[in-house]
Design a protein around this motif. Sequence first.
Motif, PDB file in Angstrom:
ATOM      1  N   PRO A   1       7.473  -8.230   0.307  1.00 44.24           N
ATOM      2  CA  PRO A   1       7.638  -6.797   0.380  1.00 44.24           C
ATOM      3  C   PRO A   1       7.665  -6.400   2.086  1.00 44.24           C
ATOM      4  O   PRO A   1       6.541  -6.989   2.466  1.00 44.24           O
ATOM      5  CB  PRO A   1       6.605  -6.191  -0.212  1.00 44.24           C
ATOM      6  CG  PRO A   1       6.537  -7.155  -1.377  1.00 44.24           C
ATOM      7  CD  PRO A   1       6.694  -8.469  -0.763  1.00 44.24           C
TER       8      PRO A   1
ATOM      9  N   ASP B   1      12.989  -4.359   0.913  1.00 51.68           N
ATOM     10  CA  ASP B   1      12.098  -2.703   0.448  1.00 51.68           C
ATOM     11  C   ASP B   1      11.464  -3.297  -0.830  1.00 51.68           C
ATOM     12  O   ASP B   1      11.930  -3.797  -1.776  1.00 51.68           O
ATOM     13  CB  ASP B   1      12.885  -1.656   0.383  1.00 51.68           C
ATOM     14  CG  ASP B   1      12.258  -0.524  -0.241  1.00 51.68           C
ATOM     15  OD1 ASP B   1      11.646   0.103   0.619  1.00 51.68           O
ATOM     16  OD2 ASP B   1      12.651   0.050  -1.484  1.00 51.68           O
ATOM     17  N   ARG B   2      10.122  -2.738  -1.035  1.00 49.48           N
ATOM     18  CA  ARG B   2       9.260  -3.086  -2.330  1.00 49.48           C
ATOM     19  C   ARG B   2      10.206  -2.593  -3.738  1.00 49.48           C
ATOM     20  O   ARG B   2      10.012  -3.083  -4.479  1.00 49.48           O
ATOM     21  CB  ARG B   2       7.919  -2.447  -2.312  1.00 49.48           C
ATOM     22  CG  ARG B   2       7.111  -2.917  -3.628  1.00 49.48           C
ATOM     23  CD  ARG B   2       5.741  -2.283  -3.477  1.00 49.48           C
ATOM     24  NE  ARG B   2       4.717  -2.761  -2.269  1.00 49.48           N
ATOM     25  CZ  ARG B   2       4.272  -4.021  -2.372  1.00 49.48           C
ATOM     26  NH1 ARG B   2       4.121  -4.643  -3.622  1.00 49.48           N
ATOM     27  NH2 ARG B   2       3.677  -4.451  -1.437  1.00 49.48           N
ATOM     28  N   GLN B   3      10.535  -1.450  -3.401  1.00 51.80           N
ATOM     29  CA  GLN B   3      11.217  -0.861  -4.666  1.00 51.80           C
ATOM     30  C   GLN B   3      12.456  -1.543  -4.916  1.00 51.80           C
ATOM     31  O   GLN B   3      12.679  -1.711  -6.128  1.00 51.80           O
ATOM     32  CB  GLN B   3      11.834   0.740  -4.287  1.00 51.80           C
ATOM     33  CG  GLN B   3      12.312   1.583  -5.629  1.00 51.80           C
ATOM     34  CD  GLN B   3      11.072   1.314  -6.657  1.00 51.80           C
ATOM     35  OE1 GLN B   3      10.091   1.819  -6.301  1.00 51.80           O
ATOM     36  NE2 GLN B   3      11.608   1.052  -7.865  1.00 51.80           N
ATOM     37  N   ARG B   4      13.253  -2.426  -4.110  1.00 54.05           N
ATOM     38  CA  ARG B   4      14.363  -3.079  -4.397  1.00 54.05           C
ATOM     39  C   ARG B   4      14.122  -4.179  -5.002  1.00 54.05           C
ATOM     40  O   ARG B   4      14.651  -4.656  -6.128  1.00 54.05           O
ATOM     41  CB  ARG B   4      15.040  -3.314  -3.123  1.00 54.05           C
ATOM     42  CG  ARG B   4      16.026  -2.265  -2.630  1.00 54.05           C
ATOM     43  CD  ARG B   4      16.692  -2.468  -1.232  1.00 54.05           C
ATOM     44  NE  ARG B   4      17.702  -1.423  -0.710  1.00 54.05           N
ATOM     45  CZ  ARG B   4      17.930  -1.077   0.252  1.00 54.05           C
ATOM     46  NH1 ARG B   4      17.642  -2.153   1.224  1.00 54.05           N
ATOM     47  NH2 ARG B   4      19.008  -0.369   0.756  1.00 54.05           N
TER      48      ARG B   4
ATOM     49  N   VAL C   1      11.379  -4.378  -7.187  1.00 59.23           N
ATOM     50  CA  VAL C   1      10.837  -3.932  -8.263  1.00 59.23           C
ATOM     51  C   VAL C   1      12.375  -3.846  -9.137  1.00 59.23           C
ATOM     52  O   VAL C   1      12.228  -4.120 -10.571  1.00 59.23           O
ATOM     53  CB  VAL C   1      10.321  -2.592  -8.162  1.00 59.23           C
ATOM     54  CG1 VAL C   1      10.143  -2.027  -9.700  1.00 59.23           C
ATOM     55  CG2 VAL C   1       8.813  -3.016  -7.722  1.00 59.23           C
ATOM     56  N   ASP C   2      13.151  -3.085  -8.557  1.00 56.18           N
ATOM     57  CA  ASP C   2      14.592  -2.737  -9.108  1.00 56.18           C
ATOM     58  C   ASP C   2      15.332  -4.154  -9.841  1.00 56.18           C
ATOM     59  O   ASP C   2      16.307  -4.040 -10.685  1.00 56.18           O
ATOM     60  CB  ASP C   2      15.630  -1.850  -8.302  1.00 56.18           C
ATOM     61  CG  ASP C   2      15.036  -0.659  -8.172  1.00 56.18           C
ATOM     62  OD1 ASP C   2      14.149  -0.113  -9.104  1.00 56.18           O
ATOM     63  OD2 ASP C   2      15.426  -0.058  -7.290  1.00 56.18           O
TER      64      ASP C   2
ATOM     65  N   GLN D   1      13.981  -6.672 -11.431  1.00 59.97           N
ATOM     66  CA  GLN D   1      13.283  -7.045 -12.686  1.00 59.97           C
ATOM     67  C   GLN D   1      14.088  -6.602 -13.897  1.00 59.97           C
ATOM     68  O   GLN D   1      14.405  -5.318 -13.980  1.00 59.97           O
ATOM     69  CB  GLN D   1      11.675  -6.591 -12.671  1.00 59.97           C
ATOM     70  CG  GLN D   1      11.094  -7.018 -13.844  1.00 59.97           C
ATOM     71  CD  GLN D   1      10.695  -8.193 -13.896  1.00 59.97           C
ATOM     72  OE1 GLN D   1      10.610  -8.877 -12.753  1.00 59.97           O
ATOM     73  NE2 GLN D   1      10.374  -8.896 -15.256  1.00 59.97           N
TER      74      GLN D   1
ATOM     75  N   THR E   1      20.703  -7.077   0.931  1.00 61.03           N
ATOM     76  CA  THR E   1      20.222  -6.168  -0.089  1.00 61.03           C
ATOM     77  C   THR E   1      21.136  -6.235  -1.330  1.00 61.03           C
ATOM     78  O   THR E   1      21.997  -7.086  -1.447  1.00 61.03           O
ATOM     79  CB  THR E   1      20.436  -4.727   0.262  1.00 61.03           C
ATOM     80  OG1 THR E   1      21.810  -4.588   0.667  1.00 61.03           O
ATOM     81  CG2 THR E   1      19.801  -4.690   1.523  1.00 61.03           C
TER      82      THR E   1
ATOM     83  N   LYS F   1      24.567  -2.850  -6.081  1.00 60.65           N
ATOM     84  CA  LYS F   1      24.148  -2.046  -7.257  1.00 60.65           C
ATOM     85  C   LYS F   1      25.172  -2.307  -8.267  1.00 60.65           C
ATOM     86  O   LYS F   1      26.394  -2.573  -7.945  1.00 60.65           O
ATOM     87  CB  LYS F   1      24.324  -0.749  -6.652  1.00 60.65           C
ATOM     88  CG  LYS F   1      23.217  -0.217  -5.552  1.00 60.65           C
ATOM     89  CD  LYS F   1      21.937  -0.415  -6.056  1.00 60.65           C
ATOM     90  CE  LYS F   1      20.876  -0.186  -5.074  1.00 60.65           C
ATOM     91  NZ  LYS F   1      19.519  -0.249  -5.305  1.00 60.65           N
TER      92      LYS F   1
END
Length: 290
Positions: A113, A214-217, A219-220, A222, A286, A289
């Motif tokens: 992260p 990025d931490r949220q990426r 998490v996403d 998972q 990254t 999506k």
Amino acid sequence: MNVFTLDEEEGFGDSVEVILPKNIEQYRLQNWVPFQDWKATLRKNLEAQKDPKHVHHSDQYSLQEISIQSVDWFGDKIGFVKLAAKIQNGKTDLPGIAFLRGGSVAVLMVLRPEGTKDERYVVMTEQPRIPAGSLRFLEIPAGMLDGQKGFTGKAANEIEEETGIKIRAEELIDLTGLALKNSKVQDDLRPAMYPSPGGSDEFIPIYLWEKEMDRQRIVDLQGQLTGMRTQGEMITLKVTDYEELWREGARDAKTLAAWALYEGLSRAGILQPEIERLKKDSGTSTPVKS
């Protein structure tokens, strides 16, 4: 059954008969890269017996016969071959049953992260592995080479297929290559991990891809559903704390080997300079999506 003889130019000395089943022709077998690689590797290591220091120099083994017992096809391409090689030295026979499938690649994906120093996560895949009797086998991303010579390019493709993350081949670090660079083991083999050398020719170079994200990426990632699902790749992503990797991936030889290489190369002071070198040349990748 059909029979053909290996040319003397292939370096096995006396004529070696190859016995074929009905569902494969000679030219298809001889043009199949895993069979070519297996023969070349065996020939080199049999020739190494000529060295007076070789453990088998006084009673050298030689290849006498190859019997192709079965062939599995992936459409119009050879998928797997099971063979029995008769290798003798006049006194003993070596176990010669082999399951040929060729090489694979595996990638340890370590995500940090942004803004943290010690926090690390590993991207793993959960998918059906019917040979193991499992519908949710947990492992690091991997895939068959299918005769390809460019290992890093194949590894990058597998990452995108299995995780949806686009990476460049030059961002990968060859962990097995680094570990074996100054190896004293005298055996003419691929610079790779062999998960089951008692039964299969499969070799697996293991790569590292380590990035800040990025931490949220992270998490996403998972639980994302990925893979070529129309071809039966039913993959679910799992993000694992690096500190738990040895436990979470204990059933997967690729995961354990990758963890051991990462730890060993880090402790030896070999890995960090490679990571720093790549940081200067590569940007941040990254997830794609869905």
